[in-house]
Design a protein around this motif. Structure first.
Motif, PDB file in Angstrom:
ATOM      1  N   ASP A 205       0.788  -1.237   0.000  1.00  0.00           N
ATOM      2  CA  ASP A 205       0.000   0.000   0.000  1.00  0.00           C
ATOM      3  C   ASP A 205       0.823   1.291   0.000  1.00  0.00           C
ATOM      4  O   ASP A 205       0.270   2.360  -0.239  1.00  0.00           O
ATOM      5  CB  ASP A 205      -1.116  -0.011   1.052  1.00  0.00           C
ATOM      6  CG  ASP A 205      -0.647   0.280   2.454  1.00  0.00           C
ATOM      7  OD1 ASP A 205       0.573   0.202   2.686  1.00  0.00           O
ATOM      8  OD2 ASP A 205      -1.503   0.591   3.302  1.00  0.00           O
ATOM      9  N   GLY A 278       6.736   1.126   6.919  1.00  0.00           N
ATOM     10  CA  GLY A 278       6.625  -0.314   6.730  1.00  0.00           C
ATOM     11  C   GLY A 278       7.339  -1.166   7.741  1.00  0.00           C
ATOM     12  O   GLY A 278       6.972  -2.315   7.936  1.00  0.00           O
ATOM     13  N   ASN A 300       9.493   9.547   9.627  1.00  0.00           N
ATOM     14  CA  ASN A 300       9.264   8.125   9.903  1.00  0.00           C
ATOM     15  C   ASN A 300       7.763   7.934  10.022  1.00  0.00           C
ATOM     16  O   ASN A 300       7.141   8.475  10.935  1.00  0.00           O
ATOM     17  CB  ASN A 300       9.967   7.752  11.218  1.00  0.00           C
ATOM     18  CG  ASN A 300       9.837   6.278  11.555  1.00  0.00           C
ATOM     19  OD1 ASN A 300       9.642   5.454  10.661  1.00  0.00           O
ATOM     20  ND2 ASN A 300       9.953   5.952  12.832  1.00  0.00           N
ATOM     21  N   THR A 301       7.151   7.211   9.082  1.00  0.00           N
ATOM     22  CA  THR A 301       5.700   7.031   9.151  1.00  0.00           C
ATOM     23  C   THR A 301       5.374   5.576   9.485  1.00  0.00           C
ATOM     24  O   THR A 301       6.183   4.677   9.260  1.00  0.00           O
ATOM     25  CB  THR A 301       4.995   7.466   7.844  1.00  0.00           C
ATOM     26  OG1 THR A 301       5.414   6.614   6.777  1.00  0.00           O
ATOM     27  CG2 THR A 301       5.313   8.896   7.489  1.00  0.00           C
ATOM     28  N   THR A 305      -1.758  -1.990   6.496  1.00  0.00           N
ATOM     29  CA  THR A 305      -2.615  -2.001   5.301  1.00  0.00           C
ATOM     30  C   THR A 305      -4.079  -1.753   5.679  1.00  0.00           C
ATOM     31  O   THR A 305      -4.833  -1.166   4.913  1.00  0.00           O
ATOM     32  CB  THR A 305      -2.498  -3.395   4.629  1.00  0.00           C
ATOM     33  OG1 THR A 305      -1.117  -3.645   4.390  1.00  0.00           O
ATOM     34  CG2 THR A 305      -3.256  -3.479   3.332  1.00  0.00           C
ATOM     35  N   ILE A 328       7.478   6.882  16.356  1.00  0.00           N
ATOM     36  CA  ILE A 328       6.656   6.844  15.141  1.00  0.00           C
ATOM     37  C   ILE A 328       5.681   8.027  15.165  1.00  0.00           C
ATOM     38  O   ILE A 328       4.865   8.174  14.260  1.00  0.00           O
ATOM     39  CB  ILE A 328       5.958   5.479  14.917  1.00  0.00           C
ATOM     40  CG1 ILE A 328       5.222   5.005  16.165  1.00  0.00           C
ATOM     41  CG2 ILE A 328       6.977   4.438  14.463  1.00  0.00           C
ATOM     42  CD1 ILE A 328       4.420   3.723  15.945  1.00  0.00           C
ATOM     43  N   ASP A 395       0.277  -4.479  17.168  1.00  0.00           N
ATOM     44  CA  ASP A 395       1.561  -3.853  17.511  1.00  0.00           C
ATOM     45  C   ASP A 395       1.492  -3.340  18.940  1.00  0.00           C
ATOM     46  O   ASP A 395       0.428  -2.909  19.402  1.00  0.00           O
ATOM     47  CB  ASP A 395       1.842  -2.643  16.599  1.00  0.00           C
ATOM     48  CG  ASP A 395       2.094  -3.042  15.162  1.00  0.00           C
ATOM     49  OD1 ASP A 395       2.692  -4.110  14.945  1.00  0.00           O
ATOM     50  OD2 ASP A 395       1.703  -2.274  14.260  1.00  0.00           O
ATOM     51  N   PHE A 407       7.100   2.622  18.975  1.00  0.00           N
ATOM     52  CA  PHE A 407       6.765   1.249  18.570  1.00  0.00           C
ATOM     53  C   PHE A 407       7.650   0.301  19.379  1.00  0.00           C
ATOM     54  O   PHE A 407       8.860   0.488  19.461  1.00  0.00           O
ATOM     55  CB  PHE A 407       7.039   1.095  17.070  1.00  0.00           C
ATOM     56  CG  PHE A 407       6.881  -0.307  16.553  1.00  0.00           C
ATOM     57  CD1 PHE A 407       5.629  -0.789  16.179  1.00  0.00           C
ATOM     58  CD2 PHE A 407       7.982  -1.149  16.415  1.00  0.00           C
ATOM     59  CE1 PHE A 407       5.474  -2.086  15.690  1.00  0.00           C
ATOM     60  CE2 PHE A 407       7.841  -2.439  15.925  1.00  0.00           C
ATOM     61  CZ  PHE A 407       6.590  -2.903  15.562  1.00  0.00           C
ATOM     62  N   GLN A 414       3.802 -12.034  13.466  1.00  0.00           N
ATOM     63  CA  GLN A 414       3.906 -11.327  12.180  1.00  0.00           C
ATOM     64  C   GLN A 414       5.239 -10.583  12.161  1.00  0.00           C
ATOM     65  O   GLN A 414       5.636 -10.005  13.181  1.00  0.00           O
ATOM     66  CB  GLN A 414       2.760 -10.327  12.051  1.00  0.00           C
ATOM     67  CG  GLN A 414       2.815  -9.497  10.781  1.00  0.00           C
ATOM     68  CD  GLN A 414       1.717  -8.448  10.753  1.00  0.00           C
ATOM     69  OE1 GLN A 414       0.537  -8.775  10.784  1.00  0.00           O
ATOM     70  NE2 GLN A 414       2.095  -7.185  10.728  1.00  0.00           N
ATOM     71  N   LYS A 416       8.291  -8.213   9.655  1.00  0.00           N
ATOM     72  CA  LYS A 416       8.572  -7.461   8.442  1.00  0.00           C
ATOM     73  C   LYS A 416       9.941  -7.901   7.955  1.00  0.00           C
ATOM     74  O   LYS A 416      10.916  -7.831   8.707  1.00  0.00           O
ATOM     75  CB  LYS A 416       8.583  -5.960   8.750  1.00  0.00           C
ATOM     76  CG  LYS A 416       7.206  -5.333   8.722  1.00  0.00           C
ATOM     77  CD  LYS A 416       6.558  -5.637   7.426  1.00  0.00           C
ATOM     78  CE  LYS A 416       5.244  -4.993   7.155  1.00  0.00           C
ATOM     79  NZ  LYS A 416       5.255  -3.748   6.481  1.00  0.00           N
TER      80      LYS A 416
END
Ligand code: AMP
Length: 517
Positions: A205, A278, A300-301, A305, A328, A395, A407, A414, A416
């Protein structure tokens, strides 16, 4: 604010028809050409059926015409589902069966090999033939179909990794995208003199942000060739040659440039925005970019999704120790972040809890999966007087003393990996289908960026054959690099596979080269 995402291209193509819109490795289009191509696709879809609001699978590579297809789908009153034609056929077949699309748009060359997995009754639209067909004036029909679409109708559906072995289809409405894009366009202040450097696949996304920032603001979108991400020196040249002024990439790409010190002696005066999304952005590498790109603002975003694109952002405004995590940040406009405990009630100040999100950016839910939808999008418990949904991210986070969101990690397995969201359970489920594997457990070594498949089996399996079998169902980025055989798995007192012990076993093996694949 506009109600239909397809209006962006209508407005921009009327304003700047001859301006470059999408620049790919082999082809480029202006906004006018993009609109013409979208018109052709819309005409073909309108021909297929009088129905509207149906999923249209788009099995096309990251290329300018694919953006036109997305717009054509929307103009015809449907919503698009980007799929990677390079994904293993079995995985694609599963997705297409789950989706049951009204039509599939694909290239002539992929048609032959994908034909066996296309569900019956699905219309096939070949891109090349459609773009070459005689143009028809369907402006009135398009207008009508767009007017019949309201902002809570689906705009796209993205499949993400699912823990049970089945990818989950996340359905996003128009308003989630327009709400976010209006915020992003106002925040980044992009215009036709800017240039956007796209890295993300169209199935991810982050690419939605690139595409619609381009279509809304008139800033051309450069689809950076994938090979440049494996040879980051080329990437830096690309930024300079094409005067890229804004990009949003996954952190691992920035890290690959900084690790090789590729910005030393390089001047990128046109670069105004360096944004990441991400996964965790390692602080040292972010500061490296900040030091070498003094004209740029770094952001930093963060966001899943399930809530369109990003939900929070942090603009780098101070120096950090290398081992200090980056915030974040704070919520994007029209979004609220809730930090909740196990009972889904707010935690006290600065305590860690699950990050939950509310606002217009929320997805409608998961395609064909009311149970998962109910679990992930429950009603907000502490808003007692009226029902309102939120998204539970899984999260963990907390507010620091400056009021910035931090974060912490995940509640589940899950991960990344190189920017890709992976449920370790999906790999475990694929491995468990291998006849000789009794049980499978997948670990992730973040420091080495590698996936480890521990498998219980009567004998050590041939690595090549096992990899090949896994590659039939899993995309390349999900294939484990390390394969660890064990005759029996260690169990914890509850009789569950002891992941901790598997982790220790893996770590003990990493020092012995034989244990590595
Ligand atoms: P995806 O749905 O692929 O966008 O993945 C969403 C997940 O990626 C989030 O739930 C987080 O676990 C992780 N993520 C996204 N952005 C960040 C960030 N800036 N820092 C840490 N984790 C992130």
């Amino acid at each position: 604010m506009i109600a239909h995402v397809g209006q962006y291209l209508q407005e921009t193509s009327a304003r700047w028809p001859a301006a470059p819109a999408i620049i790919g490795a082999e082809t480029s289009v202006t906004f006018g050409q993009l609109a013409e191509q979208a018109n052709q696709i819309a005409a073909a879809l309108i021909d297929v059926s009088p129905l509207t609001k149906c999923p249209i699978a788009v099995l096309l590579p990251r290329a300018p015409a694919t953006v036109a297809v997305f717009q054509g789908v929307l103009w015809s009153g449907h919503f698009y589902v980007p799929l990677d034609p390079q994904s293993p056929r079995e995985r694609l077949g599963k997705i297409l069966t789950d989706l049951s699309p009204l039509a599939v748009v694909l290239s002539q060359q992929d048609h032959l090999h994908l034909a066996p997995i296309l569900p019956p009754h699905t219309s096939v639209i070949e891109l090349e033939a459609t773009l070459l067909s005689a143009p028809t004036d369907i402006r009135k029909t398009i207008q009508l179909r767009m007017e019949q679409t309201i902002d809570t109708d689906p705009v796209y559906l993205k499949y993400t990794s699912g823990s049970t072995g089945h990818p989950k289809g996340v359905v996003l409405p128009h308003r989630a995208v327009t709400d976010y894009i209006e915020w992003a366009a106002a925040t980044y202040q992009l215009g036709p003199d800017d240039a956007i450097g796209n890295q993300a696949a169209f199935t991810f996304d982050v690419s939605v942000q690139d595409i619609y920032l381009c279509l809304k603001t008139g800033a051309p979108l450069y689809l950076i060739p994938e090979s440049h991400f494996s040879f980051p020196a080329n990437l830096v040249d690309y930024l300079s040659t094409h005067k890229i002024s804004y990009f949003c990439w996954v952190p691992s790409v920035l890290v690959s440039v900084s690790k090789l010190n590729l910005l030393a002696g390089v001047d990128l005066p046109q670069l105004r925005w360096i944004t990441v999304l991400g996964e965790v952005m390692p602080t040292r590498h972010f500061q490296y970019w900040a030091a070498h790109c003094p004209t740029a603002t770094l952001v930093n975003t963060y966001g899943p999704t399930e809530t369109a694109i990003a939900s929070t952002y942090y603009v780098l405004d101070r120096a950090f120790e290398d081992d200090q995590p980056l915030p974040i940040g704070t919520a994007c406009r029209n979004t609220e972040i809730l930090i909740l405990d196990e009972q889904q009630l707010p935690v006290s100040d600065q305590q860690t809890g699950e990050i939950c999100i509310r606002g217009s950016s929320l997805a409608l839910g998961y395609w064909n999966d009311p149970e998962k939808t109910a679990h992930a999008f429950p009603e907000i418990v502490h808003r007692k007087h009226y029902p309102e949904k939120m998204y539970r991210t899984g999260d963990l986070g907390y507010w620091n003393e400056r009021g910035e969101l931090m974060f912490v990690g995940r509640l589940d397995t899950q991960i990344k990996h190189l920017g890709y969201r992976i449920e370790l359970g999906e790999i475990e489920s694929a491995a468990s289908r291998v006849v000789e594997i009794h049980r499978a457990c997948v670990l992730y070594d973040a420091s080495r960026q590698q996936l480890i498949l521990c498998y219980e089996s009567g004998r050590e399996l041939d690595r090549g054959a096992l990899r090949k079998e896994l590659a039939e169902t899993l995309p390349a980025y999900m294939l484990p690099r390390v394969l660890l055989h064990m005759p029996t798995f260690p169990l914890n007192p509850n009789g569950k596979v002891d992941r901790q012990q598997l982790q220790s076993h893996y770590l003990s093996q990493t020092t012995t080269p034989n244990g590595m694949a």
